[in-house]
Scaffold this active site. Structure first.
Site, PDB file in Angstrom:
ATOM      1  N   TYR A  56       0.830  -1.215   0.000  1.00 28.75           N
ATOM      2  CA  TYR A  56       0.000   0.000   0.000  1.00 28.75           C
ATOM      3  C   TYR A  56       0.860   1.258   0.000  1.00 28.75           C
ATOM      4  O   TYR A  56       0.688   2.141  -0.845  1.00 28.75           O
ATOM      5  CB  TYR A  56      -0.915   0.005   1.218  1.00 28.75           C
ATOM      6  CG  TYR A  56      -1.733   1.274   1.342  1.00 28.75           C
ATOM      7  CD1 TYR A  56      -2.882   1.461   0.577  1.00 28.75           C
ATOM      8  CD2 TYR A  56      -1.355   2.299   2.212  1.00 28.75           C
ATOM      9  CE1 TYR A  56      -3.632   2.626   0.674  1.00 28.75           C
ATOM     10  CE2 TYR A  56      -2.091   3.464   2.319  1.00 28.75           C
ATOM     11  CZ  TYR A  56      -3.229   3.622   1.542  1.00 28.75           C
ATOM     12  OH  TYR A  56      -3.954   4.784   1.639  1.00 28.75           O
ATOM     13  N   ASP A 109       0.531   7.289   9.893  1.00 29.66           N
ATOM     14  CA  ASP A 109       1.429   6.194  10.271  1.00 29.66           C
ATOM     15  C   ASP A 109       2.861   6.443   9.806  1.00 29.66           C
ATOM     16  O   ASP A 109       3.791   5.789  10.284  1.00 29.66           O
ATOM     17  CB  ASP A 109       0.921   4.855   9.714  1.00 29.66           C
ATOM     18  CG  ASP A 109       0.672   4.877   8.221  1.00 29.66           C
ATOM     19  OD1 ASP A 109       1.519   5.405   7.481  1.00 29.66           O
ATOM     20  OD2 ASP A 109      -0.375   4.352   7.786  1.00 29.66           O
ATOM     21  N   ASP A 162      -6.995  19.457  10.189  1.00 30.30           N
ATOM     22  CA  ASP A 162      -7.873  18.899   9.174  1.00 30.30           C
ATOM     23  C   ASP A 162      -7.316  19.185   7.780  1.00 30.30           C
ATOM     24  O   ASP A 162      -7.058  20.343   7.436  1.00 30.30           O
ATOM     25  CB  ASP A 162      -9.269  19.506   9.316  1.00 30.30           C
ATOM     26  CG  ASP A 162     -10.233  18.936   8.302  1.00 30.30           C
ATOM     27  OD1 ASP A 162     -10.396  19.541   7.233  1.00 30.30           O
ATOM     28  OD2 ASP A 162     -10.815  17.876   8.586  1.00 30.30           O
ATOM     29  N   ASP A 176      -3.820  10.056   1.902  1.00 37.90           N
ATOM     30  CA  ASP A 176      -3.775   8.725   2.524  1.00 37.90           C
ATOM     31  C   ASP A 176      -4.780   8.730   3.667  1.00 37.90           C
ATOM     32  O   ASP A 176      -4.448   8.981   4.820  1.00 37.90           O
ATOM     33  CB  ASP A 176      -2.361   8.430   3.024  1.00 37.90           C
ATOM     34  CG  ASP A 176      -2.252   7.075   3.704  1.00 37.90           C
ATOM     35  OD1 ASP A 176      -3.185   6.259   3.560  1.00 37.90           O
ATOM     36  OD2 ASP A 176      -1.242   6.832   4.383  1.00 37.90           O
TER      37      ASP A 176
END
Length: 304
Positions: free
Chosen positions: A67, A92, A143, A161
């Site tokens: 991914y 991540d 955001d 992502d």
């Protein structure tokens, strides 16, 4: 963790009804709630460390490369000069890890809504969290849709992502509610990205599963074709994602862009020397070869 199967993590969601996926847990490393979501990190028996957000697996160490490398390198290697990149989401660290080692990328701006996800991965999964230490990176917490609305900067590449647009849950019959990434799955967001692309700019967004979300994919691709001259859908195989597959929506404001043929070509040997596990030029090309059912749907929609 699933109370019905002691020692196992089980993923269920109204976004993939009638199915569940389980991993055996060796050790729980983190189980906490941020302002936005439920964050879990655990060591699994066969897939390494795992990050789950609101009960949905975001990555496992065993298959994350399929991914992370694809969502990054499909757009970046389709651009002749991908110097400045914006990453929306990606808490991540996997996308910024890939951008950090790409020789053509000079500057990375990232906007992630949940700083606790970032800290969780830096602390517990340094194989991904290492990307946050790159000198190329400028990191903002907030955001992503609002960041795009307010910034005046232009980018060669924008990568979104995002997690799924609705919250997962153990009860499939429960009413669904929007998750932190819901604002990243609508036409307005794609228009904002277009406004922030430099001439010849390219964007790539997480595009859900063809087996589970064909209607959503078709709708988003259709809206993108109203906005951009070049739009493609590609996919990759990730065993621990629902249905074992996830896709990407790629758009370019350059009519000459051919996503199916990478501008930067890395054969298998070059890719391996760079530390890549999944991506190479042949995989890049193959990612756009779609099964008949989804190819047909997208072709019919294109010709309307």
């Amino acid at each position: 963790m699933d109370q019905d199967m002691k020692g196992w993590f089980t993923e269920r969601s109204p976004m993939w009804p009638g199915q569940a996926f389980s991993l055996k847990v060796n050790k729980v490393l983190l189980d906490t709630h941020s302002k936005f979501q439920h964050i879990q990190v655990f060591e699994s028996s066969h897939y390494g460390k795992v990050l789950s957000l609101d009960g949905a697996i975001q990555f496992t160490e065993r298959d994350e490369a399929s991914y992370q490398e694809m969502i990054t390198l499909l757009p970046v290697n389709s651009h002749p000069a991908p110097k400045k990149v914006l990453v929306v989401g990606g808490g991540d660290g996997g996308v910024v890890r890939e951008l950090a080692r790409h020789p053509g990328v000079e500057q990375v701006i990232q906007c992630e809504i949940d700083d606790q996800v970032i800290e969780a991965c830096k602390t517990h999964v340094p194989s991904l969290g290492c990307g946050f230490s790159s000198p190329k990176l400028t990191l903002y917490t907030g955001d992503g849709a609002e960041f795009l609305k307010n910034t005046t900067e232009k980018f060669d590449i924008i990568i979104t992502d995002a997690s799924d647009p609705i919250v997962s849950g153990e009860d499939e019959a429960e009413s669904t509610k929007d998750g932190p990434a819901a604002s990243l799955f609508n036409e307005d967001y794609y228009n904002r990205m277009k406004d922030r692309l430099a001439p010849g700019g390219i964007l790539c967004c997480q595009g859900e599963s063809i087996w589970l979300h064909a209607e959503l994919i078709t709708r988003l691709v259709g809206k993108c074709r109203e906005i951009f001259p070049v739009v493609e859908y590609a996919f990759t195989c990730t065993p621990t994602y629902p249905a074992g597959q996830i896709g990407f929506i790629l758009c370019s404001n350059n009519p000459a862009t051919n996503f199916r043929e990478p501008v930067t070509v890395w054969d298998e040997g070059k890719a391996e020397n760079m530390g890549l596990k999944y991506y190479n030029a042949a995989i890049h090309r193959a990612a756009f070869v779609l099964p008949t059912f989804i190819s047909s749907q997208l072709s019919k929609q294109k010709n309307k």
